[in-house]
Design a protein around this motif. Structure first.
Motif, PDB file in Angstrom:
ATOM      1  N   ARG A  21       8.587  13.144  -8.521  1.00 50.01           N
ATOM      2  CA  ARG A  21       7.933  12.078  -9.299  1.00 50.01           C
ATOM      3  C   ARG A  21       8.510  10.712  -8.942  1.00 50.01           C
ATOM      4  O   ARG A  21       7.775   9.727  -8.841  1.00 50.01           O
ATOM      5  N   LEU A  26       7.084   9.689  -5.606  1.00 46.68           N
ATOM      6  CA  LEU A  26       5.679   9.302  -5.767  1.00 46.68           C
ATOM      7  C   LEU A  26       5.576   7.903  -6.368  1.00 46.68           C
ATOM      8  O   LEU A  26       4.812   7.061  -5.874  1.00 46.68           O
ATOM      9  N   CYS A  60       6.582   5.312  -3.762  1.00 42.77           N
ATOM     10  CA  CYS A  60       5.529   5.121  -2.755  1.00 42.77           C
ATOM     11  C   CYS A  60       4.373   4.298  -3.314  1.00 42.77           C
ATOM     12  O   CYS A  60       3.861   3.407  -2.638  1.00 42.77           O
ATOM     13  N   LEU A  61       3.958   4.603  -4.539  1.00 46.44           N
ATOM     14  CA  LEU A  61       2.867   3.841  -5.155  1.00 46.44           C
ATOM     15  C   LEU A  61       3.257   2.375  -5.335  1.00 46.44           C
ATOM     16  O   LEU A  61       2.462   1.470  -5.073  1.00 46.44           O
ATOM     17  N   MET A 114       3.235   0.691  -1.873  1.00 49.99           N
ATOM     18  CA  MET A 114       1.877   0.405  -1.403  1.00 49.99           C
ATOM     19  C   MET A 114       1.277  -0.784  -2.155  1.00 49.99           C
ATOM     20  O   MET A 114       0.602  -1.627  -1.558  1.00 49.99           O
ATOM     21  N   VAL A 174      -5.960   0.966  -9.870  1.00 47.70           N
ATOM     22  CA  VAL A 174      -6.355   2.128  -9.071  1.00 47.70           C
ATOM     23  C   VAL A 174      -5.127   2.470  -8.218  1.00 47.70           C
ATOM     24  O   VAL A 174      -5.049   2.109  -7.053  1.00 47.70           O
ATOM     25  N   PRO A 175      -4.161   3.153  -8.798  1.00 49.79           N
ATOM     26  CA  PRO A 175      -2.854   3.266  -8.165  1.00 49.79           C
ATOM     27  C   PRO A 175      -2.840   3.935  -6.795  1.00 49.79           C
ATOM     28  O   PRO A 175      -2.065   3.543  -5.939  1.00 49.79           O
ATOM     29  N   LEU A 176      -3.677   4.897  -6.553  1.00 48.40           N
ATOM     30  CA  LEU A 176      -3.583   5.581  -5.273  1.00 48.40           C
ATOM     31  C   LEU A 176      -4.422   4.907  -4.190  1.00 48.40           C
ATOM     32  O   LEU A 176      -3.957   4.660  -3.097  1.00 48.40           O
ATOM     33  N   PHE A 177      -5.673   4.565  -4.498  1.00 48.99           N
ATOM     34  CA  PHE A 177      -6.568   4.018  -3.479  1.00 48.99           C
ATOM     35  C   PHE A 177      -6.680   2.498  -3.508  1.00 48.99           C
ATOM     36  O   PHE A 177      -7.172   1.906  -2.555  1.00 48.99           O
TER      37      PHE A 177
END
Length: 68
Positions: free
Chosen positions: A9, A12, A15-16, A19, A47-50
């Motif tokens: 976690r 992750l 990384c978020l 980015m 939109v945390p991932l994309f």
């Protein structure tokens, strides 16, 4: 010995965050109005991932030309 769920976690989240920071630095160099900066900034955060990938891929605004 495997990686714990807490460590995964943490990776992750890091990384978020990384980015999102890269996308924010990218969008800072674009020529946008303040509402556009705000809107694209919300895309990055909500939109945390994309979101960061979308901002860089869609290239909002125009690139700022630098005087040499």
């Amino acid at each position: 010995m495997g990686i714990s769920a807490d460590l995964m976690r943490l990776f992750l989240a890091a990384c978020l965050l990384g980015m999102a920071l890269l996308a924010a630095f990218y969008i800072r160099r674009r020529e946008l109005t303040y509402p556009e900066y705000f809107g694209w900034g919300l895309v990055i955060l909500l939109v945390p991932l994309f979101g960061p990938f979308l901002v860089i891929y869609l290239r909002p605004g125009r690139a700022v030309r630098r005087a040499n």
